[in-house]
Write an enzyme that holds these catalytic residues in place. Structure first.
Site, short mmCIF file in Angstrom:
data_model
loop_
_atom_site.label_atom_id
_atom_site.label_comp_id
_atom_site.label_asym_id
_atom_site.label_seq_id
_atom_site.Cartn_x
_atom_site.Cartn_y
_atom_site.Cartn_z
N LYS A 120 0.85 -1.13 0.10
CA LYS A 120 -0.02 0.08 0.03
C LYS A 120 0.99 1.16 -0.23
O LYS A 120 1.90 1.23 0.64
CB LYS A 120 -0.81 0.04 1.14
CG LYS A 120 -2.27 0.93 1.11
CD LYS A 120 -3.13 0.17 0.32
CE LYS A 120 -4.57 1.32 0.24
NZ LYS A 120 -5.64 0.56 -0.27
P1 NAD Z 1 -13.35 7.92 -2.65
O1 NAD Z 1 -12.45 8.85 -2.15
O2 NAD Z 1 -13.69 7.81 -3.96
O3 NAD Z 1 -14.79 7.77 -1.80
C1 NAD Z 1 -14.83 7.99 -0.49
C2 NAD Z 1 -16.00 8.72 -0.07
O4 NAD Z 1 -16.30 8.73 1.37
C3 NAD Z 1 -15.94 10.40 -0.52
O5 NAD Z 1 -17.07 10.39 -1.45
C4 NAD Z 1 -16.10 11.18 0.72
O6 NAD Z 1 -16.73 12.23 0.58
C5 NAD Z 1 -16.59 10.06 1.61
N1 NAD Z 1 -16.61 10.29 3.14
C6 NAD Z 1 -15.27 10.74 3.50
N2 NAD Z 1 -15.60 10.58 4.90
C7 NAD Z 1 -16.71 10.64 5.10
C8 NAD Z 1 -17.64 10.41 6.52
N3 NAD Z 1 -17.10 10.61 7.55
N4 NAD Z 1 -18.98 10.14 6.32
C9 NAD Z 1 -19.31 9.99 5.15
N5 NAD Z 1 -18.83 10.03 3.84
C10 NAD Z 1 -17.40 10.18 4.03
O7 NAD Z 1 -12.69 6.57 -2.09
P2 NAD Z 1 -13.15 5.04 -2.28
O8 NAD Z 1 -12.17 4.40 -3.35
O9 NAD Z 1 -14.47 4.96 -2.56
O10 NAD Z 1 -12.78 4.24 -1.06
C11 NAD Z 1 -13.21 4.09 0.10
C12 NAD Z 1 -13.13 2.96 1.04
O11 NAD Z 1 -12.96 1.86 0.41
C13 NAD Z 1 -11.59 3.20 1.72
O12 NAD Z 1 -11.39 2.62 2.86
C14 NAD Z 1 -10.72 2.41 0.78
O13 NAD Z 1 -9.52 2.23 1.40
C15 NAD Z 1 -11.57 1.35 0.38
N6 NAD Z 1 -11.53 0.50 -0.99
C16 NAD Z 1 -11.14 1.10 -2.11
C17 NAD Z 1 -11.07 0.38 -3.07
C18 NAD Z 1 -11.15 0.92 -4.62
O14 NAD Z 1 -11.14 0.08 -5.53
N7 NAD Z 1 -11.45 2.25 -4.59
C19 NAD Z 1 -10.80 -1.03 -3.10
C20 NAD Z 1 -10.99 -1.56 -1.85
C21 NAD Z 1 -11.06 -0.86 -0.73
#
Ligand code: NAD
Length: 431
Positions: A120
Site C-alpha cells: 500500500k
Molecule cells: P473515494 O475517495 O472515492 O470515496 C470515499 C467517499 O467517502 C468520498 O465520497 C468522501 O466524501 C466520503 N467520506 C469521507 N469521510 C466520510 C464520512 N466521515 N462520512 C461520510 N462520507 C465520508 O474512495 P473509495 O475509493 O471509494 O474508497 C473508500 C473506501 O474503500 C476506503 O476505505 C478504501 O480503502 C476502500 N477501498 C477502495 C477500493 C477501490 O477500488 N477504490 C478497493 C478496496 C477498498
C-alpha cells in the site's frame, strides 16, 4: 554487557500499544494464530512489514512556494507474488495506516487466491486543496521517489481514496520516462485508452454486492426489496449503491461528506449522481429524499449496511444503534474489533473488508493479466469472472466459519494466512 536480542519484540516503529489501524491488524492476527497449527511458527512474519519506505515529496506550488509532503510505500509481504495495493492521497495518511492497509492487502489477495503479496502507498495531502498542475507534480515526484521499488513484477499500485485513473496515468507515464520503456502493468486502475480494464471502475462496489448476495442466500434473506444503507458515495459506495439498486434492493439512506439522505421508498443512485453533476446540485437540495443530521444515519432501519468511506467509523457506541442484519465492509477497517464483537452479539453478520471489497483488486488482477497478454476482455466477461472468483472465495470461507465456529473475518484470515505462511515455509529463509 549487551542483553540478548529479544526476537518477540516488535521494531520501534511498530508500536502495537498505539491505537489505530495497525494495532487493529495485529489484534486480528492474534485471533487467527490459534487456528494455524504448525504454520503458526511463521506468524511473526506478518507482524512486521517486509519493506517500509518513507519519502520526502517536495512540490513547487503554483504560487512559487515549495511545499514538502510525506510519502509512503509499504510492502507488507511478498511470499506469493509481487506487491499489490492502492495509493491513498489523504491528509490523515501516516505510516501506521499505510502499514495496516498493506497488511490487509496481503490477506485480501490471498483470501481470493490472487498471485500477489500485499502492499500500500500514500501521501499525506489533501488533494482537493491542490490545483491540477500541483497534483500532477506531486504524483510524478512521488512515483519517481519510489524508483525501482515498483514495477509490473515487483509492486503494482492502484487507485484508493483521493486517487483515480488520471493519477494512475501520470504514475505510469513517469515510470515509463524514468525507465525508458513502456510497462502498462506497472499500475492498474488506468484509463481504458491506456490499457485499463473494462469493469474496473465499478469492481469494488460490484464485489460488495456479489459477496452480500451470497451471504444473504445462506442467511435466508432476499436481495429484492431489501433495505440498504450506504456510507460514502465515492468510487466504492456509489457503485455498490447502483448495483444493489439495479438488482432490486431499496437504497433507503445514503451518506457522504455533503450530507445524509433518507427515503424509505428508495433513492435512485443514478438519479442522485445526475443531480450532483448538474450545476448547483448538492446533497442538501436533492428533491427526492429528506436531509437527515449525519449522526442519524446509523440508526436507519435496514437489512444491509455498507460502510464505504473510511476506517474506524463503526465504534462500540455506533454499533449499539445499528439495526442491520448484514454489514458489508466496502471500506477498509470501518469496524473496530470491539464493535464487531458487539454486532455479532446483536445477531448482525459482518462481511469483512478483506473479502467484501476484494472485487477491486480482483479486476486489477484481470487488468494486469490483460496487459501482460495485450489481449482485452469484454465487460461481460470481466463481470462474470469477478462473480465466479468472489462467490467461490465466499463459499469456502463460509464453510471454514461454520466448521471452526469463528466469525467470517477470522475465517478469511485463516484461509489467507494459511496460504501466505505455507508459501513462506516452502520458500524458507535465505540464507
Ligand atoms: P473515494 O475517495 O472515492 O470515496 C470515499 C467517499 O467517502 C468520498 O465520497 C468522501 O466524501 C466520503 N467520506 C469521507 N469521510 C466520510 C464520512 N466521515 N462520512 C461520510 N462520507 C465520508 O474512495 P473509495 O475509493 O471509494 O474508497 C473508500 C473506501 O474503500 C476506503 O476505505 C478504501 O480503502 C476502500 N477501498 C477502495 C477500493 C477501490 O477500488 N477504490 C478497493 C478496496 C477498498
Amino acid at each position: 554487557m549487551q542483553s540478548a536480542p529479544d526476537s518477540t519484540r516488535l521494531p520501534s516503529y511498530l508500536n502495537a500499544d498505539q491505537p489505530g489501524p495497525w494495532a487493529m491488524f495485529l489484534q486480528q492476527l492474534d485471533r487467527v494464530e490459534p487456528h494455524l497449527g504448525e504454520l503458526a511458527r511463521w506468524t511473526d512474519t506478518l507482524r512486521r512489514p517486509k519493506r517500509t519506505l518513507v519519502v520526502d515529496v517536495p512540490v513547487r506550488m503554483d504560487d512559487g512556494r515549495i511545499v514538502h509532503f510525506e510519502g509512503f510505500r509499504v510492502q507488507h509481504n511478498l511470499s506469493r507474488g509481487p506487491g499489490k495495493g492502492g495509493v491513498r492521497f489523504h491528509p490523515a495518511v501516516n505510516l501506521s495506516e499505510v502499514m495496516a492497509l498493506s497488511g490487509w492487502m496481503t490477506i485480501k489477495n490471498a483470501a481470493v487466491n490472487l498471485p500477489y503479496g500485499g502492499a500500500k502507498g500514500g501521501v499525506r495531502v489533501d488533494p482537493a486543496q491542490l490545483t491540477r498542475g500541483e497534483l500532477e507534480r506531486l504524483t510524478r515526484r512521488y512515483t519517481s521517489e519510489l524508483g525501482d521499488l515498483i514495477g509490473a513484477e515487483r509492486d503494482i499500485p492502484a487507485p484508493d481514496v483521493g486517487t483515480n485513473d488520471q493519477v494512475m496515468a501520470w504514475m505510469m507515464d513517469t515510470y515509463a520516462i524514468n525507465h525508458g520503456s513502456m510497462q502498462t502493468g506497472v499500475v492498474t486502475g488506468k484509463p481504458i485508452t491506456m490499457g485499463g480494464s473494462l469493469g474496473r471502475r465499478d469492481a469494488t462496489g460490484r464485489g460488495c454486492y456479489v459477496v452480500a448476495r451470497e451471504a444473504m442466500r445462506r442467511l435466508g434473506m432476499q436481495v429484492a426489496g431489501s433495505r440498504v444503507t450506504v456510507q460514502g458515495f465515492g468510487n466504492v459506495g456509489n457503485a455498490a449503491a447502483r448495483v444493489f439498486h439495479d438488482e432490486g434492493a431499496r437504497v433507503v439512506a445514503l451518506q457522504d461528506v455533503g450530507g445524509t439522505l433518507l427515503n424509505e421508498a428508495g433513492i435512485d443512485p443514478h438519479d442522485l449522481l445526475r443531480h450532483l453533476r448538474e450545476a448547483g446540485g448538492t446533497w442538501a437540495n436533492y428533491p427526492r429524499a429528506t436531509l437527515l443530521p449525519a449522526d442519524d444515519f446509523w440508526a436507519v432501519p435496514c437489512e444491509v449496511l455498507v460502510p464505504a468511506a473510511l476506517e474506524g467509523q463503526i465504534t462500540p457506541e455506533v454499533a449499539t444503534r445499528i439495526r442491520a442484519r448484514l454489514i458489508v465492509e466496502g471500506a477498509n477497517g470501518p469496524t473496530t474489533p470491539e464493535a464487531e464483537d458487539m454486532l455479532h452479539g446483536q445477531g448482525c453478520t459482518v462481511l469483512p473488508d478483506v473479502l467484501a471489497n476484494a472485487g477491486g483488486v480482483t479486476v486489477s488482477y484481470f487488468e494486469w493479466v490483460q496487459n501482460a497478454t495485450s489481449f482485452f476482455w469484454t465487460e461481460q466477461d470481466i463481470n462474470a469472472r469477478l462473480d465466479r472468483v468472489l462467490s467461490e472465495a465466499f463459499d469456502s470461507i463460509w464453510h471454514i466459519a461454520q466448521e471452526r465456529r469463528v466469525n467470517l473475518r477470522t475465517a478469511t484470515f485463516i484461509t489467507a494466512c494459511s496460504r501466505v505462511l505455507e508459501a513462506r515455509a516452502m520458500r524458507g529463509l535465505y540464507p
